[in-house]
Write a protein that holds these residues in place. Structure first.
Motif, PDB file in Angstrom:
ATOM      1  N   GLN A 180       0.879  -1.246  -0.294  1.00 42.40           N
ATOM      2  CA  GLN A 180       0.402  -0.278  -0.120  1.00 42.40           C
ATOM      3  C   GLN A 180       1.059   0.963   0.150  1.00 42.40           C
ATOM      4  O   GLN A 180       0.773   2.340  -0.989  1.00 42.40           O
ATOM      5  CB  GLN A 180      -1.103   0.172   0.827  1.00 42.40           C
ATOM      6  CG  GLN A 180      -2.745  -0.569   1.719  1.00 42.40           C
ATOM      7  CD  GLN A 180      -2.744  -0.825   2.126  1.00 42.40           C
ATOM      8  OE1 GLN A 180      -1.828  -1.205   3.418  1.00 42.40           O
ATOM      9  NE2 GLN A 180      -4.319  -0.979   2.243  1.00 42.40           N
ATOM     10  N   LEU A 181       1.985   0.988   0.951  1.00 47.91           N
ATOM     11  CA  LEU A 181       2.782   2.400   0.817  1.00 47.91           C
ATOM     12  C   LEU A 181       3.316   2.605  -0.165  1.00 47.91           C
ATOM     13  O   LEU A 181       3.862   3.464  -1.047  1.00 47.91           O
ATOM     14  CB  LEU A 181       3.783   2.193   2.086  1.00 47.91           C
ATOM     15  CG  LEU A 181       4.589   2.991   2.801  1.00 47.91           C
ATOM     16  CD1 LEU A 181       3.712   4.587   3.057  1.00 47.91           C
ATOM     17  CD2 LEU A 181       5.842   2.969   3.875  1.00 47.91           C
ATOM     18  N   LEU A 182       4.016   1.835  -0.910  1.00 48.24           N
ATOM     19  CA  LEU A 182       4.987   2.710  -2.399  1.00 48.24           C
ATOM     20  C   LEU A 182       3.893   2.367  -3.367  1.00 48.24           C
ATOM     21  O   LEU A 182       4.587   3.310  -4.220  1.00 48.24           O
ATOM     22  CB  LEU A 182       5.617   0.036  -2.575  1.00 48.24           C
ATOM     23  CG  LEU A 182       6.827  -0.179  -2.143  1.00 48.24           C
ATOM     24  CD1 LEU A 182       6.506  -1.535  -2.306  1.00 48.24           C
ATOM     25  CD2 LEU A 182       7.968   0.582  -1.907  1.00 48.24           C
ATOM     26  N   LYS A 183       2.134   2.401  -2.866  1.00 48.13           N
ATOM     27  CA  LYS A 183       1.967   2.424  -3.963  1.00 48.13           C
ATOM     28  C   LYS A 183       0.274   4.479  -3.506  1.00 48.13           C
ATOM     29  O   LYS A 183       0.600   5.261  -4.915  1.00 48.13           O
ATOM     30  CB  LYS A 183       0.049   2.118  -4.409  1.00 48.13           C
ATOM     31  CG  LYS A 183       0.620   0.384  -4.786  1.00 48.13           C
ATOM     32  CD  LYS A 183      -0.647  -0.093  -5.029  1.00 48.13           C
ATOM     33  CE  LYS A 183      -1.361  -1.781  -5.640  1.00 48.13           C
ATOM     34  NZ  LYS A 183      -2.402  -2.372  -5.439  1.00 48.13           N
ATOM     35  N   LEU A 184       1.228   4.424  -2.676  1.00 44.62           N
ATOM     36  CA  LEU A 184       0.905   6.206  -1.688  1.00 44.62           C
ATOM     37  C   LEU A 184       1.887   7.003  -2.466  1.00 44.62           C
ATOM     38  O   LEU A 184       1.506   7.922  -2.672  1.00 44.62           O
ATOM     39  CB  LEU A 184       0.604   5.677  -0.750  1.00 44.62           C
ATOM     40  CG  LEU A 184      -0.786   5.091  -0.118  1.00 44.62           C
ATOM     41  CD1 LEU A 184      -0.847   5.454   1.590  1.00 44.62           C
ATOM     42  CD2 LEU A 184      -2.141   5.799  -0.887  1.00 44.62           C
ATOM     43  N   SER A 185       3.072   6.849  -2.465  1.00 42.42           N
ATOM     44  CA  SER A 185       3.522   7.939  -2.320  1.00 42.42           C
ATOM     45  C   SER A 185       5.615   7.094  -3.142  1.00 42.42           C
ATOM     46  O   SER A 185       5.725   6.407  -2.964  1.00 42.42           O
ATOM     47  CB  SER A 185       4.107   8.429  -1.730  1.00 42.42           C
ATOM     48  OG  SER A 185       5.730   9.221  -1.067  1.00 42.42           O
ATOM     49  N   PRO A 186       5.913   8.459  -4.082  1.00 39.96           N
ATOM     50  CA  PRO A 186       7.338   8.162  -4.408  1.00 39.96           C
ATOM     51  C   PRO A 186       8.404   7.875  -3.637  1.00 39.96           C
ATOM     52  O   PRO A 186       9.459   7.071  -3.561  1.00 39.96           O
ATOM     53  CB  PRO A 186       7.103   8.587  -5.656  1.00 39.96           C
ATOM     54  CG  PRO A 186       6.722   9.748  -5.646  1.00 39.96           C
ATOM     55  CD  PRO A 186       5.510   9.213  -5.072  1.00 39.96           C
ATOM     56  N   LEU A 187       8.217   8.627  -2.725  1.00 34.07           N
ATOM     57  CA  LEU A 187       9.495   8.713  -1.601  1.00 34.07           C
ATOM     58  C   LEU A 187       9.523   7.661  -0.570  1.00 34.07           C
ATOM     59  O   LEU A 187      10.462   6.808  -0.516  1.00 34.07           O
ATOM     60  CB  LEU A 187       8.712   9.434  -0.360  1.00 34.07           C
ATOM     61  CG  LEU A 187       8.790  10.691  -0.737  1.00 34.07           C
ATOM     62  CD1 LEU A 187       8.477  11.877   0.384  1.00 34.07           C
ATOM     63  CD2 LEU A 187      10.161  11.223  -0.848  1.00 34.07           C
ATOM     64  N   SER A 188       8.220   6.258  -1.402  1.00 29.58           N
ATOM     65  CA  SER A 188       8.442   5.110  -0.173  1.00 29.58           C
ATOM     66  C   SER A 188       9.749   4.286  -0.795  1.00 29.58           C
ATOM     67  O   SER A 188      10.004   3.174  -0.531  1.00 29.58           O
ATOM     68  CB  SER A 188       6.772   3.756  -0.063  1.00 29.58           C
ATOM     69  OG  SER A 188       6.822   4.056  -1.518  1.00 29.58           O
TER      70      SER A 188
END
Length: 605
Positions: free
Chosen positions: A110-118
């Motif tokens: 989920q986190l990888l999808k939410l922000s390129p910072l991940s």
């Protein structure tokens, strides 16, 4: 070795708090640190940068650092991910390559999808802990078993993606600041930039990333040649970010590479003023300072940031450029902007800009500085001449408008003259561009001489007929040959042979033609009451026209010779210089034919 666990802020999810509380109770593995204070009230980059430097001083060696994905209740601020990037990209940190653990209640996918910072989670020596699924005890074991991998910063750069800060209105702002940093470091004045700007830059995550992607070359500044060809050039900077560092850069640049420069800025509060006020302040400064060269930005107020494409004519800098050229076309203007739009470039050149430098973050700093240096040198020399030319032309136009002798019903002389001067200035601009264009000095000289010839065609100045008069009153020549083929005139002036020759006040019966030289000599002697025509360099002006200007292959007319003929025109077109003649003309005898006409007319009455 220290294993740091950074605590999140208040109002955090209860599940996270419960798990953290368990970790706190077992306080033999982690060293707890509070989150940075006032994270919402200051620049997050400055705050995180200073916080990490604090940890760097506090601990000799940090084995791991565990960070919440965000320091507030809003997970989508991703401030913890920002901190992780700061750790990796701040090379002065002793722990820049240590193990980083990011914890959150989210699934990693989920986190990888939410922000390129991940994407930082996919790099070496980085782990993720879902606090819902795993406890901090699990994390402790994972950290203990972790085998440190050698971190390669180039590899990290390829995997992560940092975007320009959201507080920048346009990408141009980023390019502007990157260019300031690159140019300042190149010429050795970075340390002299305002502390507030350096603090913002040194701590800014994007700029840390950018410097690793495009490192600034280290060059010995002593290798850059000092300019000796220009002296006491007056340079004006008009840039809304002058006080943020550009004023410092140019001051250092000029003191380093140019012999003597008088450098000033348009020192106003751009943010507090509307466009019309900025333009008025710029006009006032230009008239007061009378610069030789202007370094001009295009976007100078907030309204410039929201314009549609192809709206160059609405930009504040463009409107100031128009005002500069109204004041003196000889002032040279370099547009220095982060805008790379072709229509801005084309529109400003059409309006009179003399140079255009784009501040690009990805450009070659060596080429940038050399281009800036060469352009300033070239345009400073050009301005020295063209400003004088334009001022003299404006003086001539002023005198022509006032001179009552030059009036006519259709005002044709003034129209022709003013049109000629527009062409003359364009020719001189072209002549100043390159040595291969020097022939245009000759063309301009011929055009200037033509203005004198037009002046002498005005009957109130010189009336050319079988009897010639100056100012409709003084007879200066009379045709004495009977046939039309041979030309022989009696005149009141005589050619004095010399090098060059000139005319003196003496009766003479051997004039073969009424030339431009003869006409001008009569005007000088009788209208301006001079002893002879060797006045204001007229004989040399005549010779240059006949020998050099008309024959470019024989030699090029010089800038000084252009200024001489313009000075001559300033004098002859100024009605205040006309004097009552102290010298008599030829006797105005009445011919036998005219006498008979007068007698008949008298008899009739």
């Amino acid at each position: 070795m220290t294993n740091i666990l950074i605590l999140p802020g208040l109002n955090i999810d209860k599940n996270i708090l419960n798990n953290i509380q368990k970790a706190i109770n077992k306080n033999d593995f982690f060293t707890f640190e509070d989150l940075p204070k006032n994270i919402r009230n200051s620049s997050i980059d400055v705050l995180l940068h200073e916080y990490l430097l604090h940890l760097n001083e506090k601990y000799n060696e940090i084995n791991s650092i565990t960070i919440p994905v965000s320091f507030t209740k809003s997970l989508f601020e991703f401030s913890g991910l920002v901190m992780a990037h700061h750790i990796r990209l701040t090379n002065e940190l002793k722990f820049w390559d240590s193990l980083i653990v990011i914890y959150s209640v989210l699934d990693m996918i989920q986190l990888l999808k939410l922000s390129p910072l991940s994407r930082i989670l996919l790099t070496k020596n980085t782990k993720y802990l879902n606090i819902i699924e795993y406890s901090f005890e699990h994390l402790e074991k994972s950290i203990t078993k972790h085998v440190h991998e050698k971190v390669n910063i180039e590899g990290i750069i390829k995997q992560i993606q940092i975007s320009p800060p959201a507080n920048y209105e346009t990408h141009h702002s980023v390019d502007n600041e990157i260019t300031l940093i690159k140019w300042s470091k190149y010429i050795g004045c970075y340390d002299f930039l305002p502390d507030e700007f350096k603090k913002e830059f040194d701590s800014n995550l994007y700029f840390k990333y950018y410097q690793l992607v495009s490192p600034i070359k280290n060059v010995e500044t002593t290798k850059l040649k000092r300019l000796e060809s220009i002296d006491r050039t007056k340079i004006l900077l008009i840039d809304d970010e002058a006080e943020k560092g550009w004023k410092t850069f140019y001051s250092h640049f000029f003191s380093t590479y140019i012999k003597t420069v008088i450098f000033e800025t348009l020192d106003i509060n751009y943010k507090a003023l509307e466009q019309i006020s900025i333009i008025e302040e710029a006009k006032r400064k230009i008239e007061e300072f009378d610069p030789d060269l202007v370094l001009l930005d295009l976007r100078l107020c907030d309204s410039d940031l929201n314009l549609e494409q192809y709206s160059t004519d609405k930009l504040t800098g463009y409107k100031i450029l128009q005002e500069i050229k109204k004041f003196n076309k000889g002032i040279q203007v370099i547009i220095i902007t982060a805008s790379n739009k072709a229509w801005n470039f084309q529109a400003t050149l059409r309006t009179g800009a003399n140079g255009y430098i784009i501040k690009r973050g990805d450009s070659d700093v060596v080429e940038d500085i050399n281009e800036l240096k060469n352009l300033i040198e070239y345009l400073s020399i050009k301005s020295e001449f063209l400003k004088k030319v334009y001022s003299k032309i404006q003086n001539v136009k002023f005198f022509v408008r006032k001179n009552e002798l030059l009036k006519s019903d259709d005002d044709s002389f003034r129209k022709v003259l003013f049109s000629n001067y527009e062409i003359i200035f364009e020719l001189l601009e072209k002549a100043s561009d390159t040595p291969s264009n020097e022939k245009y000095y000759n063309y301009a000289y011929l055009k200037l001489f033509h203005c004198i010839e037009e002046f002498l065609r005005i009957k109130s100045i010189f009336d050319y007929n079988d009897r010639c008069y100056v100012n409709n009153a003084i007879k200066v020549a009379e045709k004495i040959s009977k046939d039309n083929e041979s030309q022989r005139w009696k005149s009141i002036i005589k050619l004095h042979k010399g090098n060059p020759s000139y005319w003196i006040y003496e009766e003479n019966e051997n004039v073969s033609q009424i030339s431009t030289d003869f006409k001008m000599s009569c005007v000088l002697i009788f209208l301006y009451n001079q002893e002879n025509s060797n006045f204001l360099n007229w004989p040399n002006i005549r010779e240059i026209r006949n020998k050099n200007a008309a024959h470019p292959e024989e030699g090029t007319v010089s800038k000084e010779q252009i200024l001489d003929i313009l000075s001559f025109q300033e004098y002859i077109f100024n009605m205040d210089n006309i004097q009552k003649s102290t010298k008599a003309g030829l006797p105005d005898n009445v011919s036998e034919e005219n006498l008979q006409k007068l007698i008949k007319k008298f008899d009739k009455t």
